[in-house]
Design a protein around this motif. Structure first.
Motif, PDB file in Angstrom:
ATOM      1  N   ASP A 152     -20.309  11.248  -9.092  1.00  0.00           N
ATOM      2  CA  ASP A 152     -19.421  10.128  -8.765  1.00  0.00           C
ATOM      3  C   ASP A 152     -19.733   8.952  -9.675  1.00  0.00           C
ATOM      4  O   ASP A 152     -20.696   8.226  -9.469  1.00  0.00           O
ATOM      5  N   ALA A 153     -18.889   8.753 -10.692  1.00  0.00           N
ATOM      6  CA  ALA A 153     -19.117   7.680 -11.657  1.00  0.00           C
ATOM      7  C   ALA A 153     -19.048   6.299 -11.013  1.00  0.00           C
ATOM      8  O   ALA A 153     -19.603   5.323 -11.544  1.00  0.00           O
ATOM      9  N   GLN A 181     -32.716   0.505  -0.809  1.00  0.00           N
ATOM     10  CA  GLN A 181     -33.002   0.819  -2.206  1.00  0.00           C
ATOM     11  C   GLN A 181     -33.097  -0.461  -3.027  1.00  0.00           C
ATOM     12  O   GLN A 181     -32.435  -1.455  -2.729  1.00  0.00           O
ATOM     13  N   ASP A 182     -33.899  -0.418  -4.079  1.00  0.00           N
ATOM     14  CA  ASP A 182     -34.178  -1.628  -4.867  1.00  0.00           C
ATOM     15  C   ASP A 182     -33.103  -1.847  -5.929  1.00  0.00           C
ATOM     16  O   ASP A 182     -33.318  -1.656  -7.136  1.00  0.00           O
ATOM     17  N   ARG A 183     -31.964  -2.284  -5.457  1.00  0.00           N
ATOM     18  CA  ARG A 183     -30.809  -2.514  -6.330  1.00  0.00           C
ATOM     19  C   ARG A 183     -29.726  -3.230  -5.536  1.00  0.00           C
ATOM     20  O   ARG A 183     -29.810  -3.366  -4.313  1.00  0.00           O
ATOM     21  N   ALA A 184     -28.701  -3.686  -6.263  1.00  0.00           N
ATOM     22  CA  ALA A 184     -27.489  -4.186  -5.610  1.00  0.00           C
ATOM     23  C   ALA A 184     -26.629  -2.986  -5.222  1.00  0.00           C
ATOM     24  O   ALA A 184     -26.889  -1.848  -5.646  1.00  0.00           O
ATOM     25  N   ILE A 185     -25.618  -3.214  -4.412  1.00  0.00           N
ATOM     26  CA  ILE A 185     -24.749  -2.111  -4.016  1.00  0.00           C
ATOM     27  C   ILE A 185     -23.956  -1.594  -5.210  1.00  0.00           C
ATOM     28  O   ILE A 185     -23.749  -2.292  -6.199  1.00  0.00           O
ATOM     29  N   THR A 186     -23.534  -0.352  -5.107  1.00  0.00           N
ATOM     30  CA  THR A 186     -22.730   0.270  -6.154  1.00  0.00           C
ATOM     31  C   THR A 186     -21.251  -0.033  -5.931  1.00  0.00           C
ATOM     32  O   THR A 186     -20.837  -0.520  -4.877  1.00  0.00           O
ATOM     33  N   LEU A 187     -20.457   0.292  -6.923  1.00  0.00           N
ATOM     34  CA  LEU A 187     -19.004   0.127  -6.814  1.00  0.00           C
ATOM     35  C   LEU A 187     -18.449   0.985  -5.677  1.00  0.00           C
ATOM     36  O   LEU A 187     -17.576   0.546  -4.923  1.00  0.00           O
TER      37      LEU A 187
END
Length: 373
Positions: free
Chosen positions: A232-233, A310-316
Motif C-alpha cells: 500500500d503506497a 509507533q515513532d512517526r507521524a500518521i501515514t496518508l
C-alpha cells in the motif's frame, strides 16, 4: 374500465424516489461528500473543482465525471448541462474554508479581515448558481467560524439569497464524531429545500461510544517513518530528522512536547506564549477520537498527528481512514507520481465520508416525505 377510473389512477399521488434526482457536487475535491451520497444510492452526475489533481480519485471511486472548472466563472447553462436530462436537481458543496482559518488570519489586522467580501467570492458564487438554476434541494457544508466572521455577514447574505428564492433553510453545527467519524471535527451544515425543512438525522453514535483511533487504524501493519508499506503506497509517513525522532520517542501516548527533556525543546517552547501550544508534536490516543485532520495532517510538528505507539507521524492511509474513507479508496493513479503533500491536502480538505452519509441520509428522508402527481 371507465374514464373516471382511469382519471383516478392518473391523478394518484406517488412517492418521490432518490432515483428521481441528479446530484452535482461543487468544490468536490476527491469526493468525500460525493461518496457519502453514492453510499446512499444517489446518482452524482458531476463533481466540479478547480484542483485538477482530484480528478482521478473522484472519478475512480464514484462512477461520476470530474470537471476542472472555476466556480466563479461557470455559467448556469454549463452547470445545468452536468445534470441528467429530466431528473430533479440537487446541488451540494463545501466552499473551501481557508479564508476562515485561524492560521490564515494571524498577523492580519481586523480591519483588513472584515473589509472585503472578495475573500468569500466562492460562497457568493455558490449563491449565484442557486439563484440561476434553482435546484429543488441544496446542502452547504463549511467551518463554524463562518457564522462569526465579520459579524456573520457572509453567512447571513447566503441565507437571505436562499430565502428570497423561497427555500426553507435549516442549519446547525455538528461534530463528525457523532456520525461515526473517528475524529473531532465540528462543521456547519446547511440545507435548503423548495418543499419544506430538512432536518439532519439524529446522531448515529450514542452514549459517547465514538469510533476510536485504534478501531480506525489499529489493524494496519507497522511501518517505519519515510518507508511505504510494500502492499500500500499510501501507507507511508514522512521521514523524520534525527532530532524529531528523539522527540517522538520522548512523547508518551496522548502526550506532547511537554513530555520532553528541555534539551529537545524548540525556542518557542521556552517562551511563555509557546506554552499554550500543547497539540504540536503530540501523539494521538488509541482509545479516543483523533483531532481534526488538516491539510498538514501528516506533519509531526503541525498538530497532534503522531501515531499513538509507533515513532512517526500518521501515514496518508491512516489520515484517509480517520477521514472515514473506505480502505480501498484509490487516491494515486497507477504509474503516476503524486507528492505526499498534494495527497495530504486532498485528504485534509475533504468532507469526511461519514458526515457525507449523514447529509445524504437527511436529504433522502426528506425526499421520502415528498409526493408527486
Amino acid at each position: 374500465m371507465s374514464v373516471g377510473v382511469l382519471d383516478k389512477f392518473k391523478n394518484k399521488k406517488q412517492k418521490v424516489k432518490v432515483s428521481d434526482f441528479s446530484v452535482v457536487d461543487l468544490f468536490c475535491g476527491v469526493g468525500g461528500l460525493t461518496h457519502g451520497f453514492v453510499k446512499e444510492k444517489f446518482k452524482v452526475d458531476a463533481g466540479i473543482d478547480f484542483d485538477e489533481t482530484c480528478k482521478y480519485a473522484f472519478e475512480k471511486n464514484n462512477n461520476s465525471k470530474f470537471f476542472h472548472e472555476d466556480i466563479t466563472s461557470i455559467t448556469s447553462k454549463e452547470l445545468i448541462s452536468k445534470y441528467t436530462d429530466g431528473k430533479r436537481k440537487i446541488l451540494v458543496g463545501c466552499a473551501p474554508c481557508q479564508p476562515f482559518s485561524i492560521y490564515n488570519r494571524k498577523g492580519v489586522k481586523k480591519s483588513e479581515r472584515t473589509s472585503s467580501d472578495q475573500k468569500w467570492k466562492l460562497l457568493y458564487s455558490f449563491a449565484d448558481l442557486v439563484d440561476e438554476i434553482e435546484p429543488e434541494i441544496i446542502s452547504m457544508e463549511n467551518v463554524p467560524q463562518l457564522l462569526k466572521f465579520n459579524d456573520g455577514k457572509v453567512f447571513k447574505d447566503f441565507v437571505k439569497r436562499l430565502e428570497k428564492k423561497n427555500y426553507f433553510v435549516t442549519w446547525g453545527i455538528v461534530n463528525a464524531q457523532d456520525y461515526g467519524v473517528p475524529q473531532r471535527r465540528k462543521r456547519l451544515v446547511l440545507f435548503g429545500s423548495k418543499h419544506g425543512k430538512i432536518e439532519l438525522i439524529e446522531k448515529t453514535i450514542k452514549n459517547n461510544n465514538y469510533v476510536t483511533v485504534k478501531q480506525a487504524i489499529g489493524h494496519l501493519p507497522p511501518v517505519e517513518d519515510g518507508v511505504s508499506h510494500p502492499s500500500d503506497a499510501l501507507h507511508k509517513s514522512r521521514k523524520l530528522t534525527d532530532l524529531n525522532k528523539k522527540r517522538i520517542q520522548a512523547t508518551k501516548e496522548g502526550g506532547n512536547w511537554q513530555d520532553w527533556d528541555e534539551s529537545l525543546w524548540l525556542e518557542c517552547h521556552k517562551k511563555e506564549s509557546g506554552k499554550n501550544f500543547k497539540s504540536v508534536y503530540g501523539r494521538m490516543k488509541w482509545n479516543d477520537v483523533a483531532p481534526t485532520m488538516t491539510t498538514y495532517c501528516i506533519g509531526l510538528s503541525n498538530g497532534r498527528f503522531g501515531h499513538p505507539e509507533q515513532d512517526r507521524a500518521i501515514t496518508l492511509r491512516e489520515a484517509a481512514l480517520i477521514q472515514s474513507f473506505p480502505s480501498n479508496y484509490k487516491f494515486i493513479e497507477p504509474n503516476k507520481e503524486m507528492s505526499n503533500n498534494v495527497i495530504a491536502r486532498q485528504i485534509g480538505n475533504a468532507v469526511p465520508v461519514g458526515l457525507g452519509v449523514a447529509i445524504a441520509k437527511s436529504i433522502k428522508n426528506h425526499i421520502k416525505q415528498l409526493e408527486s402527481n
